[in-house]
Design a protein around this motif. Structure first.
Motif, short mmCIF file in Angstrom:
data_model
loop_
_atom_site.label_atom_id
_atom_site.label_comp_id
_atom_site.label_asym_id
_atom_site.label_seq_id
_atom_site.Cartn_x
_atom_site.Cartn_y
_atom_site.Cartn_z
N GLN A 1 0.83 -1.21 0.00
CA GLN A 1 0.00 0.00 0.00
C GLN A 1 0.87 1.26 0.00
N ARG A 2 1.95 1.21 0.76
CA ARG A 2 2.87 2.35 0.79
C ARG A 2 3.49 2.57 -0.60
N ARG A 3 3.94 1.47 -1.21
CA ARG A 3 4.56 1.58 -2.53
C ARG A 3 3.55 1.98 -3.61
N ASP B 1 1.33 4.19 -3.14
CA ASP B 1 0.94 5.56 -2.79
C ASP B 1 -0.46 5.61 -2.18
N ARG B 2 -0.68 4.73 -1.24
CA ARG B 2 -1.93 4.68 -0.48
C ARG B 2 -1.59 4.84 1.01
N PRO B 3 -1.11 6.00 1.43
CA PRO B 3 -0.57 6.17 2.79
C PRO B 3 -1.58 5.90 3.90
N LEU C 1 6.79 6.08 7.13
CA LEU C 1 5.61 6.51 6.37
C LEU C 1 5.14 7.88 6.82
N GLU C 2 5.17 8.12 8.14
CA GLU C 2 4.73 9.41 8.66
C GLU C 2 5.66 10.52 8.21
N TYR D 1 -0.17 -1.08 8.95
CA TYR D 1 0.99 -1.15 9.85
C TYR D 1 0.53 -1.19 11.32
N SER E 1 7.51 10.56 5.44
CA SER E 1 7.36 10.80 4.01
C SER E 1 6.01 11.46 3.70
N ALA F 1 -1.98 2.20 4.20
CA ALA F 1 -0.74 1.63 4.72
C ALA F 1 -0.61 1.86 6.22
N ARG F 2 -0.99 3.06 6.65
CA ARG F 2 -0.90 3.38 8.08
C ARG F 2 -1.79 2.43 8.89
#
Length: 423
Positions: free
Chosen positions: A384-386, A388-390, A420-421, A397, A423, A393-394
């Motif tokens: 999800q991070r890769r 671009d779904r922050p 993530l936070e 995690y 970026s 992804a959060r």
């Protein structure tokens, strides 16, 4: 005074290491001597040898500690046979003390070690016992772990482990004596059970359930030792065994880079490949070549093939993901399961793109096993991070952190969340 304490501490550590290393040799040999109905008696003899060593070595170990502890076990076994000849159901060859002494010396000789341990391994992996009991008995009698340590490894209480050991002892009593693998009538069925138990043993060392020790290298090396022991005897040497040995070699080769200096898990893409054990990788390639002798491809061949691709690739980017996905396709057909589906989806993400891998992971999100598996949520969060779904992804995690089984896992997922936070 301080010097004496240092010597005592050093001796204690030596005894623990030596005892665990020699435990399998001594228990298997003494069970061979005393009969499987007296496995508890064999354990007592080995325990007495340990206690004797702790007392005798408190001011320093002898010149040859291994020979000392074997001799102590031998003498204690002779004492037990002399005492128990009427009270215990001993084997006929122990009828006279002279015969008993000769039998003990032969069984404790290095030349008999492999046969003793192989006989013990196939006996404890009896098909009437559960896989959990198989692994418990291997951990106890062939790796030297205490019931408390085994309970910690499986996150169950010691009473549960004691019950498994009791069932194992009861079954051994029914078998009468340890039989050489050359004379086993159902070697094919027994080998499958043994390999599954060794695989579970390895997994417990590689990424186990013990929160204080998420990685226990000695369990991994014990699993490899026992697997290679199967290859050293014609009756148990088999392409499946070679494949399993190859898998273990490839994974152990990467073991030193799985945790960083702070004891936190390091993702594959961040591991320092220059620190991988290339001698072990070469050994694994040799076993993999040996596994090609058969006419079928087992799950062990497929898993070894996947591990080989990871081990020989110079980087994550340069890995042959197409070949890995092809192995997973065969593995899904042969041994389907949610963990296989999870790992296949991660390989697909590298071959076909992050979004396709993420889509496949989302498809299996409803599986009950994966719902409480922290690695699933961490893997999903990574994709999800890769992608671009922050926000997604959060949340993933945070779910991984909530379900993590050890501080090492938790810290690893927390680091990724923190990045993530930022970026």
């Amino acid at each position: 005074m301080g010097g004496d304490r240092d010597v005592q501490a050093s001796s204690s550590g030596l005894i623990e290491d030596l005892f665990r290393n020699e435990h399998a040799h001594l228990v298997a040999a003494l069970t061979r001597i005393l009969g499987t109905s007296n496995v508890a008696l064999a354990e007592d003899v080995v325990q007495d040898a340990l206690v004797s060593a702790m007392h005798a070595w408190r001011f320093g170990p002898p010149r040859d500690p291994k020979a000392w502890i074997v001799r102590a076990a031998r003498n204690r076994a002779i004492d037990v046979i002399r005492r128990e000849r009427r009270g215990a159901l001993l084997l006929p060859e122990l009828a006279s003390l002279t015969a008993a002494t000769d039998t003990i010396d032969a069984a404790l000789a290095p030349a008999a070690d492999r046969a003793n341990q192989l006989a013990m391994m196939f006996a404890v992996c009896d098909p009437t016992l559960t896989p959990e009991t198989h692994v418990t008995l291997i951990l106890r009698w062939l790796c030297g772990l205490s019931p408390k340590e085994i309970g910690q490894a499986f996150l169950v209480d010691t009473q549960t482990i004691d019950r498994r050991l009791h069932r194992g002892k009861a079954r051994l009593r029914e078998l009468g004596r340890l039989v050489d693998v050359d004379h086993l009538p159902d070697l094919e069925e027994g080998r499958g059970s043994v390999l599954q138990a060794l695989y579970l043993l390895f997994n417990e060392g590689y990424h186990g359930s013990n929160p204080r020790e998420p990685v226990r290298p000695f369990l991994c090396t014990d699993a490899l030792r026992l697997t290679e022991m199967l290859l050293d005897t014609s009756a148990t040497a088999h392409p499946d065994v070679s494949a399993l040995a190859a898998l273990f070699c490839f994974d152990i080769a990467r073991l030193s880079t799985r945790l960083d200096a702070e004891g936190v898990f390091v993702p594959l893409e961040e591991q320092d490949r220059t620190r991988w054990d290339w001698a072990l990788i070469e050994r694994g390639l040799g076993h993999l070549a040996g596994s090609a002798a058969g006419d079928r491809m087992s799950r062990w061949h497929l898993e070894a093939g996947i591990a080989c691709e990871h081990a020989v690739a110079p980087s994550v980017r340069a890995t042959d993901w197409g070949r890995i996905v092809a192995f997973y396709d065969l593995l899904v057909a042969q041994a389907p399961g949610p963990i296989v589906a999870l790992n296949r989806a991660l390989a697909v993400a590298e071959r076909d793109g992050v979004e396709e891998g993420r889509r496949q992971l989302v498809e299996v999100a409803g599986d009950k096993k994966l719902a409480r598996y922290p690695f699933y949520w961490a893997a999903l969060a990574d994709l999800q991070r890769r992608a671009d779904r922050p926000a997604e992804a959060r949340a993933s995690y945070e779910r991984a952190i909530e379900l993590s089984r050890s501080p090492a896992e938790r810290a690893s997922y927390r680091r990724r969340l923190d990045l993530l936070e930022v970026s």
